[in-house]
Motif scaffolding. Structure first.
Motif, PDB file in Angstrom:
ATOM      1  N   LEU A   1     -13.840  25.133   1.922  1.00  0.00           N
ATOM      2  CA  LEU A   1     -13.539  24.425   0.674  1.00  0.00           C
ATOM      3  C   LEU A   1     -12.903  25.342  -0.372  1.00  0.00           C
ATOM      4  CD1 LEU A   1     -16.676  22.115   0.384  1.00  0.00           C
ATOM      5  CD2 LEU A   1     -14.351  21.503   1.083  1.00  0.00           C
ATOM      6  N   LYS A   2     -12.886  26.643  -0.116  1.00  0.00           N
ATOM      7  CA  LYS A   2     -12.126  27.559  -0.981  1.00  0.00           C
ATOM      8  C   LYS A   2     -10.651  27.539  -0.602  1.00  0.00           C
ATOM      9  CE  LYS A   2     -16.097  30.716  -1.288  1.00  0.00           C
ATOM     10  NZ  LYS A   2     -16.572  32.082  -0.957  1.00  0.00           N
ATOM     11  N   MET A   3     -10.384  27.266   0.689  1.00  0.00           N
ATOM     12  CA  MET A   3      -9.000  27.181   1.172  1.00  0.00           C
ATOM     13  C   MET A   3      -8.402  25.814   0.868  1.00  0.00           C
ATOM     14  SD  MET A   3      -9.840  28.779   4.903  1.00  0.00           S
ATOM     15  CE  MET A   3      -8.376  28.071   5.604  1.00  0.00           C
ATOM     16  N   PHE A   4      -9.110  24.792   1.331  1.00  0.00           N
ATOM     17  CA  PHE A   4      -8.666  23.419   1.116  1.00  0.00           C
ATOM     18  C   PHE A   4      -9.324  22.938  -0.180  1.00  0.00           C
ATOM     19  CE2 PHE A   4      -8.539  24.244   5.656  1.00  0.00           C
ATOM     20  CZ  PHE A   4      -7.248  23.867   5.975  1.00  0.00           C
ATOM     21  N   ARG A   5      -8.615  23.089  -1.284  1.00  0.00           N
ATOM     22  CA  ARG A   5      -9.203  22.938  -2.616  1.00  0.00           C
ATOM     23  C   ARG A   5      -9.254  21.466  -3.039  1.00  0.00           C
ATOM     24  NH1 ARG A   5      -5.853  27.397  -2.539  1.00  0.00           N
ATOM     25  NH2 ARG A   5      -6.888  29.391  -2.887  1.00  0.00           N
ATOM     26  N   TYR A   6     -10.113  20.714  -2.363  1.00  0.00           N
ATOM     27  CA  TYR A   6     -10.328  19.331  -2.760  1.00  0.00           C
ATOM     28  C   TYR A   6     -11.093  19.320  -4.085  1.00  0.00           C
ATOM     29  CZ  TYR A   6      -9.101  18.589   2.126  1.00  0.00           C
ATOM     30  OH  TYR A   6      -8.446  18.595   3.340  1.00  0.00           O
ATOM     31  N   PRO A   7     -10.696  18.463  -5.012  1.00  0.00           N
ATOM     32  CA  PRO A   7     -11.322  18.491  -6.348  1.00  0.00           C
ATOM     33  C   PRO A   7     -12.821  18.144  -6.290  1.00  0.00           C
ATOM     34  CG  PRO A   7      -9.274  17.214  -6.356  1.00  0.00           C
ATOM     35  CD  PRO A   7      -9.599  17.483  -4.927  1.00  0.00           C
ATOM     36  N   PHE A   8     -13.625  18.968  -6.941  1.00  0.00           N
ATOM     37  CA  PHE A   8     -15.068  18.733  -7.014  1.00  0.00           C
ATOM     38  C   PHE A   8     -15.400  17.862  -8.222  1.00  0.00           C
ATOM     39  CE2 PHE A   8     -15.548  21.962  -3.846  1.00  0.00           C
ATOM     40  CZ  PHE A   8     -16.823  21.789  -3.314  1.00  0.00           C
ATOM     41  N   ILE A   9     -16.249  16.874  -7.997  1.00  0.00           N
ATOM     42  CA  ILE A   9     -16.800  16.083  -9.095  1.00  0.00           C
ATOM     43  C   ILE A   9     -18.076  16.749  -9.596  1.00  0.00           C
ATOM     44  CG2 ILE A   9     -17.753  13.831  -9.747  1.00  0.00           C
ATOM     45  CD1 ILE A   9     -16.010  12.596  -7.546  1.00  0.00           C
TER      46      ILE A   9
ATOM     47  N   LYS B   1     -29.666  19.386   1.805  1.00  0.00           N
ATOM     48  CA  LYS B   1     -29.589  19.220   0.349  1.00  0.00           C
ATOM     49  C   LYS B   1     -28.138  19.076  -0.098  1.00  0.00           C
ATOM     50  CE  LYS B   1     -30.540  22.796  -2.162  1.00  0.00           C
ATOM     51  NZ  LYS B   1     -31.308  23.873  -2.823  1.00  0.00           N
ATOM     52  N   VAL B   2     -27.888  18.081  -0.932  1.00  0.00           N
ATOM     53  CA  VAL B   2     -26.531  17.865  -1.443  1.00  0.00           C
ATOM     54  C   VAL B   2     -26.220  18.952  -2.465  1.00  0.00           C
ATOM     55  CG1 VAL B   2     -24.977  16.306  -2.652  1.00  0.00           C
ATOM     56  CG2 VAL B   2     -26.690  15.382  -1.088  1.00  0.00           C
ATOM     57  N   THR B   3     -25.178  19.740  -2.208  1.00  0.00           N
ATOM     58  CA  THR B   3     -24.786  20.838  -3.108  1.00  0.00           C
ATOM     59  C   THR B   3     -23.415  20.617  -3.729  1.00  0.00           C
ATOM     60  OG1 THR B   3     -23.964  22.033  -1.171  1.00  0.00           O
ATOM     61  CG2 THR B   3     -26.193  22.562  -1.921  1.00  0.00           C
ATOM     62  N   GLY B   4     -22.777  19.507  -3.402  1.00  0.00           N
ATOM     63  CA  GLY B   4     -21.468  19.238  -3.997  1.00  0.00           C
ATOM     64  C   GLY B   4     -20.983  17.844  -3.669  1.00  0.00           C
ATOM     65  N   VAL B   5     -20.165  17.317  -4.559  1.00  0.00           N
ATOM     66  CA  VAL B   5     -19.506  16.032  -4.339  1.00  0.00           C
ATOM     67  C   VAL B   5     -18.030  16.207  -4.657  1.00  0.00           C
ATOM     68  CG1 VAL B   5     -19.348  13.598  -5.001  1.00  0.00           C
ATOM     69  CG2 VAL B   5     -21.589  14.735  -4.954  1.00  0.00           C
ATOM     70  N   ILE B   6     -17.159  15.895  -3.690  1.00  0.00           N
ATOM     71  CA  ILE B   6     -15.710  16.006  -3.899  1.00  0.00           C
ATOM     72  C   ILE B   6     -15.087  14.617  -3.949  1.00  0.00           C
ATOM     73  CG2 ILE B   6     -15.547  18.272  -2.798  1.00  0.00           C
ATOM     74  CD1 ILE B   6     -14.536  16.900  -0.274  1.00  0.00           C
ATOM     75  N   LYS B   7     -13.917  14.545  -4.521  1.00  0.00           N
ATOM     76  CA  LYS B   7     -13.202  13.276  -4.550  1.00  0.00           C
ATOM     77  C   LYS B   7     -12.811  12.858  -3.138  1.00  0.00           C
ATOM     78  CE  LYS B   7     -11.269  13.372  -9.223  1.00  0.00           C
ATOM     79  NZ  LYS B   7     -10.033  13.281 -10.026  1.00  0.00           N
ATOM     80  N   ASP B   8     -12.689  11.553  -2.937  1.00  0.00           N
ATOM     81  CA  ASP B   8     -12.285  11.057  -1.622  1.00  0.00           C
ATOM     82  C   ASP B   8     -10.941  11.636  -1.229  1.00  0.00           C
ATOM     83  OD1 ASP B   8     -14.533   9.524  -1.279  1.00  0.00           O
ATOM     84  OD2 ASP B   8     -13.637   7.709  -2.114  1.00  0.00           O
ATOM     85  N   LEU B   9     -10.809  11.981   0.051  1.00  0.00           N
ATOM     86  CA  LEU B   9      -9.541  12.511   0.537  1.00  0.00           C
ATOM     87  C   LEU B   9      -8.486  11.419   0.511  1.00  0.00           C
ATOM     88  CD1 LEU B   9     -11.601  14.652   1.506  1.00  0.00           C
ATOM     89  CD2 LEU B   9     -10.275  14.838   3.609  1.00  0.00           C
TER      90      LEU B   9
END
Length: 793
Positions: free
Chosen positions: A124-132, A176-184
């Motif tokens: 997720l550092k490479m493929f920088r999908y936006p984090f909510i 454990k949920v540690t992040g939520v990203i926007k839908d691809l």
């Protein structure tokens, strides 16, 4: 002056309503086709461009030298991942994944089977999908964590504010949920709904850790890398090419070159030839780009033909203007303004047509294309295209009409309609040649698809079902199998490490009888449990099948015919081979089955026996005398008994197999639609020309009728020239279509041969359409009262 030109253009449109309607309809249809193809092509090129730093992202792949043939594989080893991290400083990030796959997710009473990916922390550092919520630096640090997409979080919890909440995966571990990203977005090469850390596999699967220091030959993972800003792709490629060759005791590693496949080429360049990505979906993008240009050209030819055909009515206007001092450049400008007006009106109508057609087009192509009305770049491109189309369509009429000699025109000594007839005929032949070539292409594509669909698969895909195994099903496999068989809903049950419609793993055969020094053999490898060949309906043509329940057969191998041919074994049964440093006895040969591409030869494949230990894919065949709906109801009850945490998830193998044709089916449908539109636009022009010819020869027809000509004779008189032009178009289109279609068919190992029938059928169809189109005007002129035609004489 421009205002005056615009007034004249508008008046000419109103005074010639039929021809204006034909011109605008043809141009609008042509521009709509070009626009919708342009939007589709732009969409295909947009894949993954939304990601920051997309030009520095790559998939790590292998070119394998198989005795002179270069084979390209996307599967890599965990040892390679470690080698790249430790030895290539130009790489900013390296991330291994276990590929995308479905798992059961549960939160409270919400249960889903969703597609996800298990990826290393840098992913997720490479493929920088936006984090909510959360961030890429910390999201995948904990092995027992999970990152959800926005829609997945809402489906499980009804909200995206879910940090630190627990999700149970496969009814085995709470993550454990540690992040939520926007839908691809739809134009993403990935389609996962959640990300689980790859370290979760390290923590729960002992063999994974071992593979990090194991052999380069254990290839079963997808590997991605990001180069640092300023790093040279060429330099890094040269540096990693031979990185595996240090393992001198491994022929696989010694014969492999590591390569980087750029992210921006994944979607369009997926087919590798001789180790390079030179083909793929880009072939179809180019084809449809050409179709869009051809359809627009056909529409422009209509405009040119109808404008020059009506030139005799404008000749005196040109003569008068020149006589009172107008220069030729002024007349050219005037006629180009008229062309621009028609083109602009056509463009407005084309926008309406595209807006109306897009929902159906998106449903057909599986895309989410829309007209970007708020995008300034779009309007700049559209203005340029409209002006170019106006120039293309209006240049010949403008230069042609402005060339008239005023003295000759005003004396009535020139018949300008006839002087341009040859050029009009050439243009008619050009547009119908393009249209007929599209018809031929549509027929060939359809025949190729049907040819492949009717090809024997080597196994029975109908009434065969598949379900992904999980911990609960695997733990209760024997009881599940017994209950399924006793239910009467299925006739046989088995498991395999690959689905029925694919081969997920490839391996090297270390030794076999007749092996040459330095020879490498890589082939598909499928681990199967009892009744595998029975369940799939595959035939054992030599030797025997594995014995269900037998532990002795775990040291035995069954090859398919392609593997026997590849190994050059003349008497394979009871031969001994060495694989993974262990000896195995060949006990049988299975008939080739099309598990990968239905257009290619069957892949060489080996099957080894796992006894009754379950594998990742559960396969079962429905009873022939049970209704499918009733069978699914029974199966749902049984699966719920052994997998109560999650809903029953299943696939019909024939539906999965048919998806292998989806690309060609889509291309065939689009080609058919655009071919039909091309013919329609061509016929609009033909209809206008037929009306003009009938009008020009009104008095001639009247005289002929007075002298005794019949309606059929007049019809032949007016129609024969057009029919001859279309027949000439067929003669020109056939060899051109044959040349390009043969090149297209060469991409398939299994393809049809093109016979003369398709050209005859296409020619006949084009001639029938032409006859229907021109007959209306021809018959209308033939039945007209000759007295009215000759009254002015």
């Amino acid at each position: 002056m421009i205002k005056n030109y615009l007034k004249i253009a508008w008046r000419n449109l109103l005074n010639n309503k039929v021809y204006s309607l034909l011109n605008i309809s043809g141009l609008a249809a042509g521009m709509a086709v070009a626009l919708i193809i342009g939007l589709w092509v732009n969409y295909q090129y947009s894949y993954d461009k939304f990601l920051p730093g997309n030009d520095r992202l790559y998939q790590v792949m292998r070119n394998f030298n198989s005795n002179g043939d270069t084979l390209t594989f996307s599967s890599t080893s965990l040892r390679l991942a470690e080698a790249l991290r430790n030895n290539i400083p130009e790489m900013a990030h390296v991330a291994e994944t276990d590929g995308e796959g479905s798992h059961g997710l549960m939160a409270g009473n919400k249960k889903f089977y969703l597609n996800g990916i298990q990826a290393a922390g840098d992913f997720l550092k490479m493929f920088r999908y936006p984090f909510i919520h959360g961030n890429a630096n910390a999201a995948l640090k904990d092995p027992f964590s999970i990152v959800l997409t926005e829609s997945t979080a809402k489906a499980l919890f009804g909200s995206t504010d879910v940090i630190n909440k627990l999700v149970r995966v496969d009814n085995h571990d709470n993550l454990k949920v540690t992040g939520v990203i926007k839908d691809l977005p739809a134009n993403s090469s990935f389609g996962f709904k959640y990300v689980i850390p790859f370290s979760y596999l390290d923590a729960t699967q002992s063999y994974v850790k071992q593979q990090r220091t194991g052999s380069f030959g254990n290839n079963g993972y997808a590997l991605y890398a990001e180069l640092k800003p300023g790093a040279s792709f060429a330099a890094v490629s040269a540096k990693i090419k031979d990185i595996e060759k240090g393992e001198t005791n491994n022929l696989n590693a010694m014969n492999s070159n590591v390569i980087l496949h750029p992210l921006l080429k994944w979607h369009l360049y997926s087919d590798f030839k001789n180790g390079k990505a030179t083909a793929g979906f880009i072939d179809y993008v180019r084809i449809f780009t050409l179709i869009g240009v051809l359809v627009l050209l056909i529409a422009c030819i209509n405009f040119i033909n109808l404008s020059t055909a009506r030139s005799e009515k404008r000749a005196r206007e040109v003569g008068v203007r020149k006589a009172i001092g107008s220069q030729r450049k002024d007349l050219i400008f005037q006629f180009l303004i008229e062309s621009a007006v028609v083109t602009f009106i056509s463009f407005l109508f084309s926008l309406i047509l595209v807006q109306l057609a897009l929902p159906a087009f998106n449903a057909l192509t599986g895309t989410l294309i829309s007209i970007p009305f708020k995008n300034l770049s779009f309007w700049i491109v559209m203005v340029v295209c409209v002006l170019f189309t106006a120039l293309l369509a209006g240049s010949r009429p403008a230069f042609y009409l402005s060339s008239f000699n005023p003295v000759r025109v005003l004396k009535g000594a020139i018949k300008v309609g006839k002087s341009a007839s040859l050029s009009r005929q050439v243009l008619v032949v050009t547009q119908f040649s393009c249209s007929i070539a599209l018809i031929i292409s549509t027929v060939i594509i359809y025949r190729q698809i049907q040819y492949a669909k009717n090809r024997p698969t080597g196994y029975q895909v109908s009434r065969l079902m598949s379900t992904d195994m999980n911990n609960d099903l695997g733990r209760n496999y024997l009881a599940l199998k017994n209950d399924l068989l006793q239910s009467g809903a299925v006739t046989s049950v088995s498991t395999a490490s690959s689905p029925a419609t694919g081969v997920d793993s490839h391996t090297d055969i270390d030794k076999f009888p007749g092996k040459r020094p330095g020879e490498t053999v890589e082939m598909g490898s499928i681990q199967v449990s009892g009744d595998y060949f029975k369940t799939l309906g595959m035939q054992i043509i030599s030797g025997r099948d594995f014995v269900t329940g037998s532990k002795a057969d775990t040291a035995d191998i069954v090859f398919n015919e392609a593997a026997i041919k590849r190994l050059r074994l003349t008497d394979p049964v009871n031969q001994i081979i060495t694989w993974n440093k262990q000896k195995y006895r060949v006990i049988g040969v299975a008939k080739d089955a099309l598990m990968n591409s239905p257009y290619s030869a069957a892949d060489p494949t080996m099957f080894n026996f796992s006894g009754e230990s379950p594998n990742g894919n559960l396969l079962y065949r429905l009873s022939p005398n049970v209704n499918t709906h009733q069978a699914v109801e029974k199966l749902t009850s049984i699966f719920s008994r052994y997998n109560p945490a999650y809903p029953y998830d299943y696939r019909f193998v024939d539906a999965v197999y048919n998806r292998k044709f989806s690309e060609e089916v889509l291309v065939g449908k689009l080609a058919g639609i655009f071919a039909g539109l091309a013919i329609f636009i061509s016929c609009l022009g033909l209809f206008g020309l037929a009306a003009f010819v009938a009008e020009q020869r009104t008095k001639e027809i009247g005289i002929r009728k007075v002298l005794g000509a019949s309606i059929s004779q007049v019809w032949v008189l007016l129609s024969k020239d057009f029919i001859l032009l279309v027949m000439l178009s067929c003669i020109i289109a056939s060899p051109l279509a044959l040349y390009f279609l043969q090149k297209w068919l060469q991409k398939y190992d299994y393809h049809i041969t093109i016979g003369p029938g398709v050209f005859l059928i296409s020619a006949l169809a084009a001639i029938i359409i032409t006859v229907i189109t021109v007959s209306f005007q021809s018959i209308k002129a033939a039945v007209a009262n000759p007295v009215k035609s000759l009254r002015s004489e």
